[in-house]
Design an enzyme around this catalytic site. Structure first.
Site, PDB file in Angstrom:
ATOM      1  N   TYR A  24      -7.975   5.199   3.145  1.00 16.89           N
ATOM      2  CA  TYR A  24      -7.204   5.576   1.959  1.00 16.89           C
ATOM      3  C   TYR A  24      -6.892   7.070   1.931  1.00 16.89           C
ATOM      4  CZ  TYR A  24      -8.347   0.829   0.830  1.00 16.89           C
ATOM      5  OH  TYR A  24      -8.445  -0.539   0.903  1.00 16.89           O
ATOM      6  N   GLU A  25      -7.770   7.873   2.554  1.00 17.49           N
ATOM      7  CA  GLU A  25      -7.525   9.324   2.526  1.00 17.49           C
ATOM      8  C   GLU A  25      -6.301   9.720   3.350  1.00 17.49           C
ATOM      9  OE1 GLU A  25      -9.888   7.435   4.043  1.00 17.49           O
ATOM     10  OE2 GLU A  25     -11.571   8.816   4.285  1.00 17.49           O
TER      11      GLU A  25
ATOM     12  N   ASP B 262       5.414  -7.432   4.779  1.00 11.64           N
ATOM     13  CA  ASP B 262       5.339  -8.481   3.749  1.00 11.64           C
ATOM     14  C   ASP B 262       6.327  -8.211   2.614  1.00 11.64           C
ATOM     15  OD1 ASP B 262       3.408 -10.014   4.984  1.00 11.64           O
ATOM     16  OD2 ASP B 262       1.758  -8.913   4.074  1.00 11.64           O
TER      17      ASP B 262
ATOM     18  N   LYS C 147     -26.478  15.045  18.940  1.00  9.44           N
ATOM     19  CA  LYS C 147     -27.419  13.932  18.723  1.00  9.44           C
ATOM     20  C   LYS C 147     -26.804  12.681  18.098  1.00  9.44           C
ATOM     21  CE  LYS C 147     -28.937  15.998  14.383  1.00  9.44           C
ATOM     22  NZ  LYS C 147     -30.014  16.450  13.534  1.00  9.44           N
TER      23      LYS C 147
ATOM     24  N   GLY D  77       0.813  -1.214   0.000  1.00 17.07           N
ATOM     25  CA  GLY D  77       0.000   0.000   0.000  1.00 17.07           C
ATOM     26  C   GLY D  77       0.842   1.258   0.000  1.00 17.07           C
TER      27      GLY D  77
ATOM     28  N   ARG E 294      -3.260   7.866   3.523  1.00 15.98           N
ATOM     29  CA  ARG E 294      -1.934   7.301   3.235  1.00 15.98           C
ATOM     30  C   ARG E 294      -1.247   7.881   2.010  1.00 15.98           C
ATOM     31  NH1 ARG E 294      -3.439   1.064   1.347  1.00 15.98           N
ATOM     32  NH2 ARG E 294      -4.039   1.690  -0.734  1.00 15.98           N
TER      33      ARG E 294
ATOM     34  N   LYS F   5       8.457   1.035   4.881  1.00 14.82           N
ATOM     35  CA  LYS F   5       7.333   1.967   4.758  1.00 14.82           C
ATOM     36  C   LYS F   5       6.081   1.270   5.237  1.00 14.82           C
ATOM     37  CE  LYS F   5       4.674   0.003   1.843  1.00 14.82           C
ATOM     38  NZ  LYS F   5       3.411  -0.366   1.562  1.00 14.82           N
ATOM     39  N   THR F   6       5.220   1.949   5.871  1.00 12.04           N
ATOM     40  CA  THR F   6       3.821   1.549   6.028  1.00 12.04           C
ATOM     41  C   THR F   6       3.133   2.527   6.952  1.00 12.04           C
ATOM     42  OG1 THR F   6       2.207  -0.075   6.760  1.00 12.04           O
ATOM     43  CG2 THR F   6       4.317  -0.180   7.874  1.00 12.04           C
TER      44      THR F   6
HETATM   45  P1  FBP Z   1       1.148  -1.923   3.690  1.00 13.92           P
HETATM   46  O1  FBP Z   1       1.345  -2.832   4.853  1.00 13.92           O
HETATM   47  O2  FBP Z   1       1.512  -2.532   2.396  1.00 13.92           O
HETATM   48  O3  FBP Z   1       1.827  -0.595   3.901  1.00 13.92           O
HETATM   49  O4  FBP Z   1      -0.404  -1.603   3.562  1.00 13.92           O
HETATM   50  C1  FBP Z   1      -1.087  -0.936   4.552  1.00 13.92           C
HETATM   51  C2  FBP Z   1      -2.556  -0.804   4.282  1.00 13.92           C
HETATM   52  O5  FBP Z   1      -2.857   0.535   4.071  1.00 13.92           O
HETATM   53  C3  FBP Z   1      -3.344  -1.406   5.454  1.00 13.92           C
HETATM   54  O6  FBP Z   1      -3.457  -0.530   6.517  1.00 13.92           O
HETATM   55  C4  FBP Z   1      -4.636  -1.785   4.805  1.00 13.92           C
HETATM   56  O7  FBP Z   1      -5.287  -2.813   5.507  1.00 13.92           O
HETATM   57  C5  FBP Z   1      -4.191  -2.244   3.464  1.00 13.92           C
HETATM   58  O8  FBP Z   1      -3.016  -1.544   3.162  1.00 13.92           O
HETATM   59  C6  FBP Z   1      -5.210  -2.013   2.396  1.00 13.92           C
HETATM   60  O9  FBP Z   1      -4.774  -2.661   1.249  1.00 13.92           O
HETATM   61  P2  FBP Z   1      -5.202  -2.292  -0.220  1.00 13.92           P
HETATM   62  O10 FBP Z   1      -4.435  -1.068  -0.599  1.00 13.92           O
HETATM   63  O11 FBP Z   1      -4.762  -3.479  -1.013  1.00 13.92           O
HETATM   64  O12 FBP Z   1      -6.672  -2.058  -0.207  1.00 13.92           O
END
Ligand code: FBP
Length: 553
Positions: free
Chosen positions: A425-426, A184, A254, A93, A428, A213-214
Site C-alpha cells: 500500500y505504501e 477488472d 546477520k 485499487g 500505490r 490504471k494499475t
Molecule cells: P487494481 O488492479 O485495482 O489496480 O489493484 C491493484 C492492487 O493494488 C493489487 O496489487 C493488490 O493485490 C490489490 O490491489 C489490493 O486490493 P485492496 O486495495 O482491495 O486491498
C-alpha cells in the site's frame, strides 16, 4: 477527510507538497494547437484479432458492431463544440497519477460538465455525483492518491444493478461515463458500455470509456499501451525501500529479509524492482509456473543460497517474491481450484467463524498440501473472494510462509535470522513520478477526446513514450479473453503477464546468478521530481520496447 471535497483538505506545509502542483503537465503534440490544448478526433487504424470464434462479440454485440474491434489513432483537432455531461470515477485499487487523469479530462472537456463520482462504482449506482471545479483540479494535480473521488471494487453485473444504473444515467442526464481502472474495472466498462448503448429516448446511449490504471503494470497492449499509469511510481518507491534494505544487510551482516511486493498476478513489479536493485534472489511467478516448480523446490533454492553464502562468511541476503507467487505454483493453484469448487458446491461455510470455516474445508478438500500449510495460509486460501472473484493475495503472508519454511530447512546447519516485509500500500499512492504524471495526464486528454468524438466501448491508450507520445484508442472487445472466476469461465480484459522471452526477463535471467553469489546490489534512493533523471522510464519498459530511457512529450 471528506471525499469529494479536497479543497477542504489541509495539505501539509512540506516543501515537496507545495511545489509538486507547480510542476508542468505537458500534452503530446497531437493535442497542441496555436490556441492551446485541444481535443482530437480519431480515425480507424488496424483491427484487433481476438481469435475467440466470435464468443466475445456474441456477449457484447452492440459495442462490437460500433467498434468492429478497430484501434483508433488521432486524426486532427475536434472542431465541434458540443457541451456534454460526463461522469468520471475511480475503480479498484489506487494508483499514482489518478488525479492527473482528471486534470486531462477537465482540459479536454472544457465547455462540458465534468461530474465526479464519489467512491467508485458503488457511488455510480447511488448517483453520488458532484461537479468538479477548476479549483479542485488545480489542488490535486501531481498529487498521489484517489482522494478527490474515492474508489471501491463493486462489480456492476446483475440485471437489477444495470436497471438502477440506467435510471441514474437518465435522471442525471449523463452523456458519458469515464471509468479509471485496471483489468477488472475496464471489463466492467465494457459491460456498462453494452448495457447503456442505446438507452435514451432518442435512441442514443451513454458512452463509456476506460482509462488504464494499475500499479500492477499488467494492463498492456503490444504496440498500443506499453504501461498503465501507477506502475512507475510504485516500483520506484519499492526500489527505494528494497535498495535501503539491501544496503543494510552487509552492514549488519546477520539478517535474511523476505520481501513480498504487491502486484496481484503478474510479476512485472518484482521484475522491475529486481532490475533496479539486484536482490540476492527474486522469483518470477510466470517462470515458476512454466517450470512447474513445487513450493519445496523454491524453499530448497533459497536454503542452498543461505548455506552457500554462510560458508563464505555472508550471513545475510534479500529474497523478493511477487504477491501472487503462490497462485503460480502448480500444486497450490490445483489446491485453490479445488477450494473454489468446494465453495461453489456448498456455500454453507459462509456464516462460520474462522475455526469452524477451516474445519469445514479440511473435511472436504482432498489435496494433501492443504493439511500441510500453516493456519495463517489456510485461512487466507479459504477467505471470501473479492467482488470480481479474485483471491485476495495481498492478505496472504507468503513472505512469512517462505521465511518459516527456509528457517526449518536450514535449522541445525546455520543460524538464520529472518525478517519479513510486505511492501504494498505504501507504493500505490505516492506523488506520481514525472513519468506517471505525464502519462496519466495524456490518458485523460485521450479519454476526453474519445468522449467528444462520440466513441463508446474504448479504452484510452498512449504509446511511443520516447518520441513525443501518440494517443490511441483500444476497443475493449478486442482485448478480452476467457478466465476462470469464482469457479466459472468469464470474459475479462486479459492481463499481460511477464513473458519468458521478454528482453527484460532475459536480462534478469542472465544476471541473477551473480546477484545471488555476491552483494551486487544497487540502492537507487528516492524518486526524483526535478533534475536530469526525473523523466526516467521503468527499466522493463526501456528494455522491452528499446526506448532511449527518458519519457519525452
Ligand atoms: P487494481 O488492479 O485495482 O489496480 O489493484 C491493484 C492492487 O493494488 C493489487 O496489487 C493488490 O493485490 C490489490 O490491489 C489490493 O486490493 P485492496 O486495495 O482491495 O486491498
Amino acid at each position: 477527510m471528506e471525499v469529494g471535497n479536497p479543497v477542504s483538505v489541509m495539505r501539509s506545509t512540506a516543501l515537496l507538497e507545495q511545489h509538486l502542483p507547480k510542476l508542468p503537465l505537458l500534452p503530446c503534440a497531437s493535442f497542441v494547437s496555436s490556441t492551446g490544448i485541444r481535443p482530437v478526433i480519431f480515425k480507424h487504424e488496424a483491427q484487433l484479432n481476438t481469435g475467440d470464434d466470435g464468443a466475445v462479440a456474441r456477449q457484447f454485440p452492440k459495442i462490437t458492431a460500433a467498434s468492429w474491434r478497430h484501434v483508433l489513432k488521432a486524426d486532427g483537432f475536434n472542431e465541434a463544440s458540443q457541451a456534454m455531461r460526463v461522469a468520471v470515477l475511480f475503480s479498484g485499487g489506487p494508483a499514482s497519477g489518478g488525479h492527473n487523469v482528471i486534470v486531462g479530462l477537465k482540459h479536454a472537456l472544457a465547455g462540458s460538465t465534468l461530474l465526479g463520482v464519489r467512491c467508485g462504482p458503488k457511488g455510480l449506482l447511488a448517483g453520488d455525483f458532484f461537479e468538479i471545479t477548476d479549483e479542485q483540479v488545480e489542488h490535486v494535480r501531481n498529487i498521489g492518491g484517489f482522494d478527490l473521488l474515492g474508489t471501491d471494487r463493486t462489480k456492476i453485473k446483475s440485471d437489477e444493478q444495470v436497471a438502477t444504473l440506467r435510471k441514474v444515467c437518465l435522471e442525471h442526464k449523463l452523456d458519458a461515463i469515464v471509468v479509471i481502472g485496471g483489468d477488472d474495472s475496464n471489463t466492467n466498462a465494457a459491460v456498462l458500455a453494452e448495457a447503456l448503448f442505446n438507452i435514451k429516448p432518442d435512441g442514443t446511449g451513454v458512452q463509456v470509456i476506460g482509462v488504464p490504471k494499475t500499479m500492477d503494470g499488467d494492463v498492456q497492449q503490444d504496440g498500443l499501451l506499453p504501461l498503465p499509469f501507477g506502475f512507475s511510481t510504485a516500483t520506484r518507491i519499492y526500489a527505494e525501500l528494497v535498495g535501503n534494505i539491501l544496503q543494510d544487510t552487509p552492514s549488519s551482516g546477520k539478517y535474511w529479509h523476505f520481501i513480498k511486493l504487491m502486484g496481484r498476478t503478474a510479476s512485472h513489479v518484482a521484475l522491475e524492482v529486481a532490475l533496479q536493485t539486484h536482490p540476492t534472489i527474486t522469483f518470477i511467478s510466470e517462470e515458476v509456473r512454466e517450470q512447474r516448480r513445487s513450493l519445496q523446490s523454491i524453499i530448497d533454492e533459497i536454503a542452498d543460497a543461505v548455506l552457500d553464502r554462510a560458508s563464505r562468511g555472508m550471513h545475510h541476503g534479500v529474497v523478493v517474491v511477487p504477491e501472487g507467487l503462490l497462485e503460480f505454483i502448480p500444486e497450490v493453484s490445483d489446491l485453490i481450484a479445488e477450494i473454489e469448487r468446494v465453495m461453489v458446491a456448498d456455500g454453507s461455510y459462509a456464516g462460520l467463524d474462522r475455526h469452524h470455516r477451516r474445519e469445514f474445508f479440511i473435511s472436504r478438500v482432498q489435496h494433501l498440501l492443504f493439511g500441510q500449510l500453516p493456519h495463517y495460509i489456510q485461512d487466507m486460501l479459504i477467505a471470501d473472494r473479492d467482488s470480481h472473484g479474485n483471491l485476495e493475495v495481498s492478505q496472504i503472508p507468503t513472505e512469512r510462509l517462505i521465511a518459516d519454511m527456509v528457517a526449518a530447512r536450514v535449522d541445525g546447519k546455520v543460524k538464520l535470522l529472518p525478517q519479513t516485509h510486505f511492501f504494498g500500500y505504501e507504493g500505490r499512492c505516492g506523488a506520481p513520478t514525472r513519468f506517471d504524471a505525464m502519462l496519466s495526464y495524456n490518458l485523460g486528454l485521450v479519454a476526453g477526446s474519445l468522449v467528444l468524438d462520440g466513441r463508446t466501448g474504448y479504452m484510452a491508450g498512449f504509446t511511443n513514450y520516447d518520441e513525443g507520445g501518440s494517443p490511441v484508442a483500444i476497443p475493449l472487445v478486442g482485448i478480452m479473453g476467457a478466465e476462470r472466476r469464482n469457479g466459472k469461465d468469464e470474459f475479462v480484459i486479459s492481463k499481460r503477464l511477464v513473458q519468458l522471452d521478454d528482453p527484460a526477463f532475459l536480462y534478469f535471467a542472465q544476471h541473477r546468478d551473480e546477484w545471488k553469489r555476491d552483494d551486487a546490489f544497487a540502492s537507487p534512493g528516492p524518486r526524483q521530481f526535478w533534475g536530469p533523471t526525473a523523466y526516467e522510464m521503468p527499466l522493463t519498459v526501456v528494455i522491452n520496447h528499446g526506448y532511449g530511457g527518458f519519457f519525452r512529450v
